[in-house]
Design a protein around this motif. Structure first.
Motif, PDB file in Angstrom:
ATOM      1  N   ASN A   1       0.785  -1.272   0.116  1.00  0.00           N
ATOM      2  CA  ASN A   1       0.128   0.130   0.080  1.00  0.00           C
ATOM      3  C   ASN A   1       0.908   1.306   0.132  1.00  0.00           C
ATOM      4  O   ASN A   1       0.351   2.152  -0.575  1.00  0.00           O
ATOM      5  CB  ASN A   1      -0.917  -0.023   1.223  1.00  0.00           C
ATOM      6  CG  ASN A   1      -2.112  -1.083   1.234  1.00  0.00           C
ATOM      7  OD1 ASN A   1      -2.337  -1.620  -0.014  1.00  0.00           O
ATOM      8  ND2 ASN A   1      -2.499  -1.611   2.242  1.00  0.00           N
ATOM      9  N   GLU A   2       1.847   1.219   0.807  1.00  0.00           N
ATOM     10  CA  GLU A   2       2.740   2.278   0.872  1.00  0.00           C
ATOM     11  C   GLU A   2       3.412   2.763  -0.633  1.00  0.00           C
ATOM     12  O   GLU A   2       3.672   4.010  -1.010  1.00  0.00           O
ATOM     13  CB  GLU A   2       3.659   2.138   1.940  1.00  0.00           C
ATOM     14  CG  GLU A   2       4.523   3.458   2.275  1.00  0.00           C
ATOM     15  CD  GLU A   2       5.708   3.096   3.326  1.00  0.00           C
ATOM     16  OE1 GLU A   2       6.539   3.814   3.541  1.00  0.00           O
ATOM     17  OE2 GLU A   2       5.541   2.100   4.237  1.00  0.00           O
ATOM     18  N   TYR A   3       3.983   1.665  -1.344  1.00  0.00           N
ATOM     19  CA  TYR A   3       4.568   1.972  -2.427  1.00  0.00           C
ATOM     20  C   TYR A   3       3.897   1.454  -3.768  1.00  0.00           C
ATOM     21  O   TYR A   3       4.335   0.939  -4.604  1.00  0.00           O
ATOM     22  CB  TYR A   3       5.901   1.192  -2.333  1.00  0.00           C
ATOM     23  CG  TYR A   3       6.796   1.792  -1.276  1.00  0.00           C
ATOM     24  CD1 TYR A   3       7.540   2.857  -1.368  1.00  0.00           C
ATOM     25  CD2 TYR A   3       6.945   0.882  -0.209  1.00  0.00           C
ATOM     26  CE1 TYR A   3       8.372   3.251  -0.221  1.00  0.00           C
ATOM     27  CE2 TYR A   3       7.823   1.303   1.104  1.00  0.00           C
ATOM     28  CZ  TYR A   3       8.369   2.617   0.850  1.00  0.00           C
ATOM     29  OH  TYR A   3       9.132   2.974   1.761  1.00  0.00           O
ATOM     30  N   GLU A   4       2.489   1.739  -3.724  1.00  0.00           N
ATOM     31  CA  GLU A   4       1.598   1.144  -4.583  1.00  0.00           C
ATOM     32  C   GLU A   4       2.116   1.896  -6.092  1.00  0.00           C
ATOM     33  O   GLU A   4       2.209   1.071  -6.991  1.00  0.00           O
ATOM     34  CB  GLU A   4       0.226   1.644  -4.431  1.00  0.00           C
ATOM     35  CG  GLU A   4      -0.673   1.105  -5.551  1.00  0.00           C
ATOM     36  CD  GLU A   4      -2.290   1.450  -5.185  1.00  0.00           C
ATOM     37  OE1 GLU A   4      -2.865   1.383  -6.064  1.00  0.00           O
ATOM     38  OE2 GLU A   4      -2.448   2.133  -3.861  1.00  0.00           O
TER      39      GLU A   4
END
Length: 44
Positions: free
Chosen positions: A2-5
């Protein structure tokens, strides 16, 4: 994920990091370039 989508979009095949139907266990005596090209060709 989610953080680096955004960064991962180019690395994913669909929603997977790897194609579900391939597994690379042994490469024999091939160069790293040949191995990388083989893996990249699996996207097609």
């Amino acid at each position: 994920r989610n953080e680096y989508e955004d960064e991962l979009k180019t690395e994913l095949w669909g929603d997977s990091f790897w194609n579900d139907s391939y597994c690379l266990i042994s490469t024999g005596q091939v160069s790293l370039d040949v191995l990388k090209q083989y893996v990249e060709d699996q996207r097609e």
